[in-house]
Design a protein around this motif. Structure first.
Motif, PDB file in Angstrom:
ATOM      1  N   ARG A   1       0.815  -1.214   0.000  1.00 37.56           N
ATOM      2  CA  ARG A   1       0.000   0.000   0.000  1.00 37.56           C
ATOM      3  C   ARG A   1       0.854   1.271   0.000  1.00 37.56           C
ATOM      4  NH1 ARG A   1      -2.400  -0.792   4.556  1.00 37.56           N
ATOM      5  NH2 ARG A   1      -0.917   0.506   5.658  1.00 37.56           N
ATOM      6  N   ASP A   2       1.879   1.315   0.880  1.00 34.42           N
ATOM      7  CA  ASP A   2       2.632   2.546   1.100  1.00 34.42           C
ATOM      8  C   ASP A   2       4.083   2.488   0.626  1.00 34.42           C
ATOM      9  OD1 ASP A   2       0.368   3.612   2.427  1.00 34.42           O
ATOM     10  OD2 ASP A   2       1.005   2.693   4.311  1.00 34.42           O
ATOM     11  N   GLY A   3       4.568   1.295   0.273  1.00 36.02           N
ATOM     12  CA  GLY A   3       5.956   1.162  -0.146  1.00 36.02           C
ATOM     13  C   GLY A   3       6.949   1.150   1.008  1.00 36.02           C
ATOM     14  N   ARG A   4       6.439   1.153   2.236  1.00 36.80           N
ATOM     15  CA  ARG A   4       7.290   1.107   3.426  1.00 36.80           C
ATOM     16  C   ARG A   4       6.440   0.676   4.620  1.00 36.80           C
ATOM     17  NH1 ARG A   4      10.619   4.574   4.514  1.00 36.80           N
ATOM     18  NH2 ARG A   4      10.512   4.556   6.744  1.00 36.80           N
ATOM     19  N   PHE A   5       7.116   0.355   5.712  1.00 32.56           N
ATOM     20  CA  PHE A   5       6.395  -0.032   6.923  1.00 32.56           C
ATOM     21  C   PHE A   5       5.844   1.232   7.574  1.00 32.56           C
ATOM     22  CE2 PHE A   5       9.830  -3.373   6.826  1.00 32.56           C
ATOM     23  CZ  PHE A   5       9.012  -4.355   6.304  1.00 32.56           C
ATOM     24  N   THR A   6       4.559   1.235   7.858  1.00 31.66           N
ATOM     25  CA  THR A   6       3.953   2.429   8.445  1.00 31.66           C
ATOM     26  C   THR A   6       4.297   2.580   9.923  1.00 31.66           C
ATOM     27  OG1 THR A   6       1.892   1.217   8.820  1.00 31.66           O
ATOM     28  CG2 THR A   6       2.056   2.514   6.797  1.00 31.66           C
ATOM     29  N   ASP A   7       4.598   1.485  10.583  1.00 31.26           N
ATOM     30  CA  ASP A   7       4.939   1.526  12.010  1.00 31.26           C
ATOM     31  C   ASP A   7       6.369   1.070  12.239  1.00 31.26           C
ATOM     32  OD1 ASP A   7       2.396   2.391  12.785  1.00 31.26           O
ATOM     33  OD2 ASP A   7       1.629   0.349  12.811  1.00 31.26           O
ATOM     34  N   ALA A   8       7.300   1.653  11.504  1.00 36.29           N
ATOM     35  CA  ALA A   8       8.711   1.276  11.678  1.00 36.29           C
ATOM     36  C   ALA A   8       9.084   1.438  13.150  1.00 36.29           C
ATOM     37  CB  ALA A   8       9.602   2.127  10.787  1.00 36.29           C
ATOM     38  N   THR A   9       9.789   0.439  13.685  1.00 36.86           N
ATOM     39  CA  THR A   9       9.991   0.401  15.129  1.00 36.86           C
ATOM     40  C   THR A   9      11.437   0.401  15.585  1.00 36.86           C
ATOM     41  OG1 THR A   9       9.877  -2.012  15.065  1.00 36.86           O
ATOM     42  CG2 THR A   9       7.837  -0.823  15.557  1.00 36.86           C
ATOM     43  N   SER A  10      12.379   0.344  14.678  1.00 38.03           N
ATOM     44  CA  SER A  10      13.749   0.181  15.141  1.00 38.03           C
ATOM     45  C   SER A  10      14.682   1.181  14.492  1.00 38.03           C
ATOM     46  CB  SER A  10      14.236  -1.233  14.843  1.00 38.03           C
ATOM     47  OG  SER A  10      15.594  -1.345  15.176  1.00 38.03           O
ATOM     48  N   GLY A  11      15.560   1.750  15.300  1.00 43.90           N
ATOM     49  CA  GLY A  11      16.557   2.663  14.787  1.00 43.90           C
ATOM     50  C   GLY A  11      17.922   2.025  14.638  1.00 43.90           C
ATOM     51  N   ILE A  12      18.023   0.722  14.895  1.00 46.19           N
ATOM     52  CA  ILE A  12      19.323   0.065  14.771  1.00 46.19           C
ATOM     53  C   ILE A  12      19.538  -0.395  13.326  1.00 46.19           C
ATOM     54  CG2 ILE A  12      19.323  -0.629  17.189  1.00 46.19           C
ATOM     55  CD1 ILE A  12      18.711  -3.489  16.302  1.00 46.19           C
ATOM     56  N   THR A  13      20.786  -0.621  12.979  1.00 44.83           N
ATOM     57  CA  THR A  13      21.132  -1.059  11.630  1.00 44.83           C
ATOM     58  C   THR A  13      20.938  -2.569  11.505  1.00 44.83           C
ATOM     59  OG1 THR A  13      23.443  -1.553  12.126  1.00 44.83           O
ATOM     60  CG2 THR A  13      22.907   0.752  11.529  1.00 44.83           C
ATOM     61  N   PRO A  14      20.892  -3.080  10.275  1.00 43.45           N
ATOM     62  CA  PRO A  14      20.802  -4.535  10.115  1.00 43.45           C
ATOM     63  C   PRO A  14      21.960  -5.275  10.794  1.00 43.45           C
ATOM     64  CG  PRO A  14      20.267  -3.462   8.056  1.00 43.45           C
ATOM     65  CD  PRO A  14      20.750  -2.386   8.987  1.00 43.45           C
ATOM     66  N   LEU A  15      23.165  -4.750  10.701  1.00 43.86           N
ATOM     67  CA  LEU A  15      24.303  -5.408  11.343  1.00 43.86           C
ATOM     68  C   LEU A  15      24.140  -5.421  12.864  1.00 43.86           C
ATOM     69  CD1 LEU A  15      26.962  -6.872  11.019  1.00 43.86           C
ATOM     70  CD2 LEU A  15      28.115  -4.640  10.954  1.00 43.86           C
ATOM     71  N   GLU A  16      23.692  -4.305  13.440  1.00 47.06           N
ATOM     72  CA  GLU A  16      23.437  -4.269  14.884  1.00 47.06           C
ATOM     73  C   GLU A  16      22.347  -5.267  15.260  1.00 47.06           C
ATOM     74  OE1 GLU A  16      24.540   0.380  15.872  1.00 47.06           O
ATOM     75  OE2 GLU A  16      22.556  -0.093  15.054  1.00 47.06           O
ATOM     76  N   ALA A  17      21.331  -5.406  14.412  1.00 42.57           N
ATOM     77  CA  ALA A  17      20.267  -6.376  14.669  1.00 42.57           C
ATOM     78  C   ALA A  17      20.832  -7.791  14.715  1.00 42.57           C
ATOM     79  CB  ALA A  17      19.183  -6.271  13.603  1.00 42.57           C
ATOM     80  N   CYS A  18      21.716  -8.110  13.777  1.00 42.46           N
ATOM     81  CA  CYS A  18      22.353  -9.441  13.749  1.00 42.46           C
ATOM     82  C   CYS A  18      23.160  -9.688  15.017  1.00 42.46           C
ATOM     83  CB  CYS A  18      23.259  -9.573  12.532  1.00 42.46           C
ATOM     84  SG  CYS A  18      22.386  -9.567  10.954  1.00 42.46           S
ATOM     85  N   ARG A  19      23.758  -8.645  15.540  1.00 43.75           N
ATOM     86  CA  ARG A  19      24.605  -8.769  16.727  1.00 43.75           C
ATOM     87  C   ARG A  19      23.824  -8.735  18.038  1.00 43.75           C
ATOM     88  NH1 ARG A  19      29.053  -4.397  14.647  1.00 43.75           N
ATOM     89  NH2 ARG A  19      30.264  -5.831  13.344  1.00 43.75           N
ATOM     90  N   GLU A  20      22.636  -8.118  18.051  1.00 47.36           N
ATOM     91  CA  GLU A  20      21.975  -7.827  19.313  1.00 47.36           C
ATOM     92  C   GLU A  20      20.617  -8.488  19.545  1.00 47.36           C
ATOM     93  OE1 GLU A  20      21.784  -3.556  19.558  1.00 47.36           O
ATOM     94  OE2 GLU A  20      23.930  -3.353  19.174  1.00 47.36           O
ATOM     95  N   LEU A  21      19.835  -8.690  18.509  1.00 44.21           N
ATOM     96  CA  LEU A  21      18.482  -9.206  18.717  1.00 44.21           C
ATOM     97  C   LEU A  21      18.490 -10.681  19.098  1.00 44.21           C
ATOM     98  CD1 LEU A  21      16.423  -7.486  15.871  1.00 44.21           C
ATOM     99  CD2 LEU A  21      16.706  -6.780  18.248  1.00 44.21           C
ATOM    100  N   ASP A  22      17.393 -11.123  19.690  1.00 45.45           N
ATOM    101  CA  ASP A  22      17.233 -12.516  20.091  1.00 45.45           C
ATOM    102  C   ASP A  22      16.496 -13.252  18.966  1.00 45.45           C
ATOM    103  OD1 ASP A  22      17.205 -14.845  21.567  1.00 45.45           O
ATOM    104  OD2 ASP A  22      15.461 -14.249  22.761  1.00 45.45           O
TER     105      ASP A  22
END
Length: 143
Positions: free
Chosen positions: A64-85
């Protein structure tokens, strides 16, 4: 339940999300239950929910919008790989050949170094860094 982290949400990522979201009951009946806890994109925003992202809604937002309307994270993909569960990294980002598999190789390296499994959609990361990634996987008990 397998908790997945998705890096990239192009046509392959969206097709996979659609399958997981729409076929959840069938997959559970087959003994496979998967929850996507993070979706990271370069241009469409990022979503994080440790309880599992509503994949149908994420797909609707993109269509619908071409992006997530409720974007929730300010971390980078690399930080996500290192930090998320998460249990498995689904590395689905585009692969510019001139970058020798980056940033995908770094994403996979970060996951494997934490003992997380990684599934690349492209052959590039494996082609450019097979020996190093396999050694890291074996060292840290990941696949």
């Amino acid at each position: 339940m397998i908790r997945a982290l998705m890096i990239g949400f192009g046509s392959v990522g969206r097709a996979l999300a659609r399958m997981i979201g729409e076929k959840r009951g069938l997959l559970q009946d087959m003994g496979f239950d998967c929850s996507v806890v993070g979706i990271f994109t370069r241009t469409r925003g990022n979503l994080v929910d440790p309880g599992g992202i509503d994949l149908c809604r994420a797909l609707d937002d993109i269509e619908r919008d071409g992006r997530f309307t409720d974007a929730t994270s300010g971390i980078t993909p690399l930080e996500a790989c290192r930090e998320l569960d998460y249990d498995v990294l689904l590395e689905l980002s585009p692969l510019p050949i001139e970058e020798h598999g980056e940033p995908a190789v770094s994403h996979i390296r970060a996951a494997l170094s934490r003992g997380k499994n990684a599934v690349p959609a492209n052959q590039g990361p494996v082609g450019f860094a097979y020996a190093a990634l396999m050694a890291l996987a074996l060292e840290d008990g990941a696949a």
